[in-house]
Design a protein around this motif. Structure first.
Motif, PDB file in Angstrom:
ATOM      1  N   LYS A 202       0.854  -1.188   0.000  1.00 43.60           N
ATOM      2  CA  LYS A 202       0.000   0.000   0.000  1.00 43.60           C
ATOM      3  C   LYS A 202       0.889   1.235   0.000  1.00 43.60           C
ATOM      4  N   PRO A 203       0.436   2.281  -0.727  1.00 40.03           N
ATOM      5  CA  PRO A 203       1.242   3.504  -0.727  1.00 40.03           C
ATOM      6  C   PRO A 203       1.137   4.270   0.586  1.00 40.03           C
ATOM      7  N   PHE A 204       2.219   4.915   0.947  1.00 40.12           N
ATOM      8  CA  PHE A 204       2.290   5.749   2.145  1.00 40.12           C
ATOM      9  C   PHE A 204       2.674   7.143   1.639  1.00 40.12           C
ATOM     10  N   ALA A 205       1.747   8.081   1.695  1.00 42.31           N
ATOM     11  CA  ALA A 205       2.017   9.434   1.149  1.00 42.31           C
ATOM     12  C   ALA A 205       2.472  10.331   2.300  1.00 42.31           C
ATOM     13  N   GLY A 206       1.618  11.267   2.738  1.00 40.66           N
ATOM     14  CA  GLY A 206       1.999  12.102   3.880  1.00 40.66           C
ATOM     15  C   GLY A 206       1.919  11.352   5.208  1.00 40.66           C
ATOM     16  N   GLY A 207       1.112  10.298   5.228  1.00 43.64           N
ATOM     17  CA  GLY A 207       0.972   9.466   6.432  1.00 43.64           C
ATOM     18  C   GLY A 207       0.040  10.046   7.493  1.00 43.64           C
ATOM     19  N   THR A 208      -0.662  11.137   7.191  1.00 45.08           N
ATOM     20  CA  THR A 208      -1.467  11.775   8.258  1.00 45.08           C
ATOM     21  C   THR A 208      -2.715  10.972   8.620  1.00 45.08           C
ATOM     22  N   ASP A 209      -3.225  10.189   7.683  1.00 46.66           N
ATOM     23  CA  ASP A 209      -4.299   9.246   8.037  1.00 46.66           C
ATOM     24  C   ASP A 209      -3.699   7.934   8.536  1.00 46.66           C
ATOM     25  N   LEU A 210      -2.671   7.466   7.845  1.00 48.73           N
ATOM     26  CA  LEU A 210      -2.105   6.145   8.182  1.00 48.73           C
ATOM     27  C   LEU A 210      -1.487   6.126   9.581  1.00 48.73           C
ATOM     28  N   MET A 211      -0.820   7.221   9.961  1.00 52.42           N
ATOM     29  CA  MET A 211      -0.142   7.228  11.266  1.00 52.42           C
ATOM     30  C   MET A 211      -1.133   7.174  12.428  1.00 52.42           C
TER      31      MET A 211
ATOM     32  N   THR B  37       0.403  19.107  -1.500  1.00 57.29           N
ATOM     33  CA  THR B  37      -0.048  19.276  -0.106  1.00 57.29           C
ATOM     34  C   THR B  37      -1.032  20.447  -0.004  1.00 57.29           C
ATOM     35  N   TYR B  38      -1.683  20.504   1.142  1.00 62.00           N
ATOM     36  CA  TYR B  38      -2.619  21.623   1.393  1.00 62.00           C
ATOM     37  C   TYR B  38      -1.892  22.955   1.397  1.00 62.00           C
ATOM     38  N   THR B  39      -0.668  22.966   1.908  1.00 64.90           N
ATOM     39  CA  THR B  39       0.109  24.217   1.922  1.00 64.90           C
ATOM     40  C   THR B  39       0.429  24.650   0.497  1.00 64.90           C
TER      41      THR B  39
ATOM     42  N   THR C 187      -8.330  22.506   6.595  1.00 62.28           N
ATOM     43  CA  THR C 187      -8.011  21.096   6.879  1.00 62.28           C
ATOM     44  C   THR C 187      -6.957  21.029   7.978  1.00 62.28           C
ATOM     45  N   GLY C 188      -7.304  20.450   9.099  1.00 60.18           N
ATOM     46  CA  GLY C 188      -6.355  20.255  10.201  1.00 60.18           C
ATOM     47  C   GLY C 188      -5.643  21.548  10.582  1.00 60.18           C
ATOM     48  N   GLY C 189      -4.432  21.401  11.151  1.00 61.81           N
ATOM     49  CA  GLY C 189      -3.606  22.561  11.479  1.00 61.81           C
ATOM     50  C   GLY C 189      -2.440  22.640  10.498  1.00 61.81           C
TER      51      GLY C 189
ATOM     52  N   GLY D 236      -0.127  16.567   4.686  1.00 59.08           N
ATOM     53  CA  GLY D 236      -1.275  15.867   4.078  1.00 59.08           C
ATOM     54  C   GLY D 236      -1.388  16.212   2.594  1.00 59.08           C
ATOM     55  N   THR D 237      -1.786  15.218   1.804  1.00 63.49           N
ATOM     56  CA  THR D 237      -1.851  15.408   0.350  1.00 63.49           C
ATOM     57  C   THR D 237      -3.290  15.267  -0.170  1.00 63.49           C
ATOM     58  N   LEU D 238      -3.529  15.872  -1.330  1.00 61.79           N
ATOM     59  CA  LEU D 238      -4.862  15.730  -1.944  1.00 61.79           C
ATOM     60  C   LEU D 238      -5.112  14.273  -2.319  1.00 61.79           C
TER      61      LEU D 238
ATOM     62  N   GLY E  52      -3.980  11.589  -0.891  1.00 69.56           N
ATOM     63  CA  GLY E  52      -4.292  10.838   0.328  1.00 69.56           C
ATOM     64  C   GLY E  52      -5.711  11.115   0.796  1.00 69.56           C
ATOM     65  N   ASN E  53      -6.141  12.353   0.690  1.00 68.11           N
ATOM     66  CA  ASN E  53      -7.499  12.724   1.104  1.00 68.11           C
ATOM     67  C   ASN E  53      -8.536  11.999   0.244  1.00 68.11           C
ATOM     68  N   ILE E  54      -8.255  11.912  -1.056  1.00 65.09           N
ATOM     69  CA  ILE E  54      -9.201  11.254  -1.980  1.00 65.09           C
ATOM     70  C   ILE E  54      -9.249   9.740  -1.720  1.00 65.09           C
TER      71      ILE E  54
ATOM     72  N   ALA F  69     -14.366  14.091   4.438  1.00 67.41           N
ATOM     73  CA  ALA F  69     -13.162  14.829   4.031  1.00 67.41           C
ATOM     74  C   ALA F  69     -13.546  16.161   3.390  1.00 67.41           C
ATOM     75  N   ASP F  70     -12.615  17.119   3.452  1.00 63.82           N
ATOM     76  CA  ASP F  70     -12.971  18.484   3.072  1.00 63.82           C
ATOM     77  C   ASP F  70     -12.608  18.890   1.652  1.00 63.82           C
ATOM     78  N   SER F  71     -11.589  18.265   1.056  1.00 62.96           N
ATOM     79  CA  SER F  71     -11.287  18.689  -0.319  1.00 62.96           C
ATOM     80  C   SER F  71     -12.210  18.030  -1.359  1.00 62.96           C
TER      81      SER F  71
ATOM     82  N   LEU G 179      -2.007   3.386  -8.855  1.00 63.19           N
ATOM     83  CA  LEU G 179      -1.800   4.532  -7.967  1.00 63.19           C
ATOM     84  C   LEU G 179      -2.603   5.703  -8.523  1.00 63.19           C
ATOM     85  N   LEU G 180      -3.117   6.539  -7.636  1.00 60.41           N
ATOM     86  CA  LEU G 180      -3.648   7.827  -8.074  1.00 60.41           C
ATOM     87  C   LEU G 180      -2.440   8.728  -8.328  1.00 60.41           C
ATOM     88  N   THR G 181      -2.307   9.205  -9.561  1.00 59.80           N
ATOM     89  CA  THR G 181      -1.106   9.986  -9.899  1.00 59.80           C
ATOM     90  C   THR G 181      -1.394  11.475 -10.084  1.00 59.80           C
TER      91      THR G 181
HETATM   92  C1  LIG Z   1      -4.968  15.956  13.358  1.00 63.00           C
HETATM   93  C2  LIG Z   1      -5.587  15.654  12.008  1.00 63.00           C
HETATM   94  C3  LIG Z   1      -6.485  16.555  11.476  1.00 63.00           C
HETATM   95  C4  LIG Z   1      -7.070  16.294  10.238  1.00 63.00           C
HETATM   96  N1  LIG Z   1      -7.972  17.196   9.748  1.00 63.00           N
HETATM   97  C5  LIG Z   1      -8.576  16.953   8.566  1.00 63.00           C
HETATM   98  C6  LIG Z   1      -9.557  17.871   8.075  1.00 63.00           C
HETATM   99  O1  LIG Z   1      -9.861  18.906   8.669  1.00 63.00           O
HETATM  100  N2  LIG Z   1     -10.153  17.570   6.877  1.00 63.00           N
HETATM  101  C7  LIG Z   1      -9.837  16.440   6.155  1.00 63.00           C
HETATM  102  O2  LIG Z   1     -10.404  16.218   5.092  1.00 63.00           O
HETATM  103  N3  LIG Z   1      -8.909  15.549   6.620  1.00 63.00           N
HETATM  104  C8  LIG Z   1      -8.280  15.791   7.791  1.00 63.00           C
HETATM  105  N4  LIG Z   1      -7.350  14.880   8.275  1.00 63.00           N
HETATM  106  C9  LIG Z   1      -7.083  13.658   7.502  1.00 63.00           C
HETATM  107  C10 LIG Z   1      -5.793  13.675   6.624  1.00 63.00           C
HETATM  108  O3  LIG Z   1      -4.883  14.664   7.020  1.00 63.00           O
HETATM  109  C11 LIG Z   1      -6.130  13.889   5.144  1.00 63.00           C
HETATM  110  O4  LIG Z   1      -7.038  12.892   4.702  1.00 63.00           O
HETATM  111  C12 LIG Z   1      -4.877  13.873   4.255  1.00 63.00           C
HETATM  112  O5  LIG Z   1      -5.148  14.521   3.050  1.00 63.00           O
HETATM  113  C13 LIG Z   1      -4.338  12.476   3.968  1.00 63.00           C
HETATM  114  O6  LIG Z   1      -3.224  12.592   3.090  1.00 63.00           O
HETATM  115  P1  LIG Z   1      -1.875  11.805   3.348  1.00 63.00           P
HETATM  116  O7  LIG Z   1      -0.970  12.121   2.224  1.00 63.00           O
HETATM  117  O8  LIG Z   1      -1.363  12.077   4.716  1.00 63.00           O
HETATM  118  O9  LIG Z   1      -2.414  10.306   3.229  1.00 63.00           O
HETATM  119  P2  LIG Z   1      -1.831   8.951   3.839  1.00 63.00           P
HETATM  120  O10 LIG Z   1      -2.138   8.883   5.299  1.00 63.00           O
HETATM  121  O11 LIG Z   1      -0.406   8.748   3.440  1.00 63.00           O
HETATM  122  O12 LIG Z   1      -2.719   7.904   3.039  1.00 63.00           O
HETATM  123  C14 LIG Z   1      -4.121   7.843   3.193  1.00 63.00           C
HETATM  124  C15 LIG Z   1      -4.665   6.689   2.335  1.00 63.00           C
HETATM  125  O13 LIG Z   1      -4.538   6.999   0.958  1.00 63.00           O
HETATM  126  C16 LIG Z   1      -3.720   6.036   0.279  1.00 63.00           C
HETATM  127  N5  LIG Z   1      -2.945   6.816  -0.696  1.00 63.00           N
HETATM  128  C17 LIG Z   1      -2.253   7.952  -0.439  1.00 63.00           C
HETATM  129  N6  LIG Z   1      -1.770   8.472  -1.586  1.00 63.00           N
HETATM  130  C18 LIG Z   1      -2.161   7.629  -2.578  1.00 63.00           C
HETATM  131  C19 LIG Z   1      -1.971   7.611  -3.998  1.00 63.00           C
HETATM  132  N7  LIG Z   1      -1.311   8.598  -4.633  1.00 63.00           N
HETATM  133  N8  LIG Z   1      -2.503   6.600  -4.723  1.00 63.00           N
HETATM  134  C20 LIG Z   1      -3.196   5.615  -4.108  1.00 63.00           C
HETATM  135  N9  LIG Z   1      -3.420   5.574  -2.771  1.00 63.00           N
HETATM  136  C21 LIG Z   1      -2.903   6.571  -2.015  1.00 63.00           C
HETATM  137  C22 LIG Z   1      -2.891   5.364   1.371  1.00 63.00           C
HETATM  138  O14 LIG Z   1      -2.491   4.050   1.015  1.00 63.00           O
HETATM  139  C23 LIG Z   1      -3.897   5.390   2.522  1.00 63.00           C
HETATM  140  O15 LIG Z   1      -4.827   4.335   2.362  1.00 63.00           O
HETATM  141  C24 LIG Z   1      -6.736  15.117   9.520  1.00 63.00           C
HETATM  142  C25 LIG Z   1      -5.808  14.202  10.049  1.00 63.00           C
HETATM  143  C26 LIG Z   1      -5.240  14.467  11.290  1.00 63.00           C
HETATM  144  C27 LIG Z   1      -4.256  13.484  11.853  1.00 63.00           C
END
Ligand SMILES: Cc1cc2nc3c(=O)[nH]c(=O)nc-3n(C[C@H](O)[C@H](O)[C@H](O)COP(=O)(O)OP(=O)(O)OC[C@H]3O[C@@H](n4cnc5c(N)ncnc54)[C@H](O)[C@@H]3O)c2cc1C
Length: 298
Positions: A31-40, A79-81, A103-105, A112-114, A116-118, A125-127, A168-170
């Motif tokens: 499984k892909p690990f992007a920003g890890g904000t959901d996975l962690m 990323t959101y930034t 989205t978050g702080g 966090g990445t778009l 990953g959010n999708i 989710a907000d985006s 992968l979502l590219t």
């Molecule tokens: C404190 C906190 C606050 C948050 N607040 C918000 C908020 O206000 N609004 C909101 O919408 N979300 C929020 N989130 C959720 C999270 O930050 C977002 O969903 C973020 O965009 C996830 O992106 P990531 O790159 O960190 O994903 P990851 O954690 O790396 O991955 C998430 C999932 O997507 C998969 N994935 C990632 N990239 C790809 C790719 N390119 N192709 C295929 N699969 C992929 C991974 O395998 C995993 O299943 C919050 C999270 C935390 C911890």
């Protein structure tokens, strides 16, 4: 309970080709690990089911914002930034920038990445509502090639999506915005910041005289998936904006969304707020056309 870290494996491919080869050779294993904000969060709570990850953070092929005359194309790792700092995104896609800013702080916005959010596919989710209202398309890539899918067809059920085990979502592609288009985005949460949405609404519309030429409506937190409200849009398209149309759209929306009770809110609250936001959006269009005789894009 925290996860036992030695149970997990993380590898770092050097290129997109290497990452895709890993997915192809052992689909459903990696499984892909992007920003890890959901996975962690899942890892920390001991709920991270899959054990094998590959880090895509450094894959240049998934980064960058590219402009053409017809589209803006964002790498899945945007990323959101980065969204908030981009001049063209700020000018043409203000709802995506607003969603990124709410989205978050700052730490989450930096990491966090778009993509990953999708793919995390939370209905709250907000985006996604902003991306749906901007009629985004997604590029899905495997060793077998690339395909583009309209984003509004991507989510097929709760945490289910049109993404194959070897893909992968590219990229995320947005049609360039018409300056006359109106944009309306509201995230309703318990607090102004650091809150998960109770309801999230994004809408765009183009108005000719007092008629709605084009309209797109999308909601978060009111269905098992981020939802584009195609039936309510159909009731509105081509119609004169007046009170009876607003009442009709509000009634159709009630049929189209399926909010639930959960720890963040109630079904009834979500329904009422969704209808209120839709009415507010339509009233704002009506006021603009009445005040100026022609619509002004925001
Ligand atoms: C404190 C906190 C606050 C948050 N607040 C918000 C908020 O206000 N609004 C909101 O919408 N979300 C929020 N989130 C959720 C999270 O930050 C977002 O969903 C973020 O965009 C996830 O992106 P990531 O790159 O960190 O994903 P990851 O954690 O790396 O991955 C998430 C999932 O997507 C998969 N994935 C990632 N990239 C790809 C790719 N390119 N192709 C295929 N699969 C992929 C991974 O395998 C995993 O299943 C919050 C999270 C935390 C911890």
């Amino acid at each position: 309970m925290r996860a036992y870290i030695p149970d997990y494996q993380l590898v770092i491919p050097n290129s997109l080709a290497e990452a895709l080869s890993l997915l192809q050779s052992e689909p459903d294993t990696w499984k892909p690990f992007a920003g890890g904000t959901d996975l962690m969060v899942l890892l920390e709570s001991g709920k991270l089911r899959e054990r094998n990850y590959f880090d895509i953070w450094n894959l240049a092929e998934l980064r960058g914002v590219n402009l053409s005359d017809s589209h803006v194309t964002l790498g899945a790792l945007t990323t959101y930034t980065e969204v908030q700092c981009h001049d063209v995104l700020r000018r043409e896609f203000p709802m995506l920038c607003q969603a990124a800013g709410e989205t978050g702080g700052l730490a989450i916005q930096n990491r966090g990445t778009l993509g990953g959010n999708i793919v995390n596919a939370s209905p709250a989710a907000d985006s996604p509502p902003a991306l749906l209202a901007y009629d985004a398309e997604l590029e899905l890539t495997s060793q077998e090639g690339k395909r583009w899918v309209p984003y509004y067809t991507f989510h097929t059920g709760y945490k289910l999506m049109d993404l194959r085990a070897n893909e992968l979502l590219t990229k995320i592609r947005l049609p360039r915005a018409d300056p006359a288009v109106h944009h309306y985005y509201r995230k309703v949460g318990t607090r102004k910041a650091q809150a998960i949405s109770k309801v999230c609404f994004a809408a765009t519309a183009r108005v000719s005289g007092d008629r709605l030429d084009e309209v797109r409506l999308a909601f978060g937190s009111v269905a098992p998936i981020p939802l584009r409200c195609l039936k309510t849009e159909d009731k509105l398209r081509g119609q004169q904006i007046n009170q009876s149309l607003i009442d009709l759209a509000s009634a159709e929306l009630q049929r189209e969304i399926t909010p639930i009770d959960d720890i963040r809110s109630t079904q009834n609250y979500r329904l009422r707020v969704s209808q209120n936001l839709l009415v507010d959006f339509l009233m704002s269009l009506k006021q603009d056309t009445t005040a100026s005789g022609h619509p002004a894009g925001q």
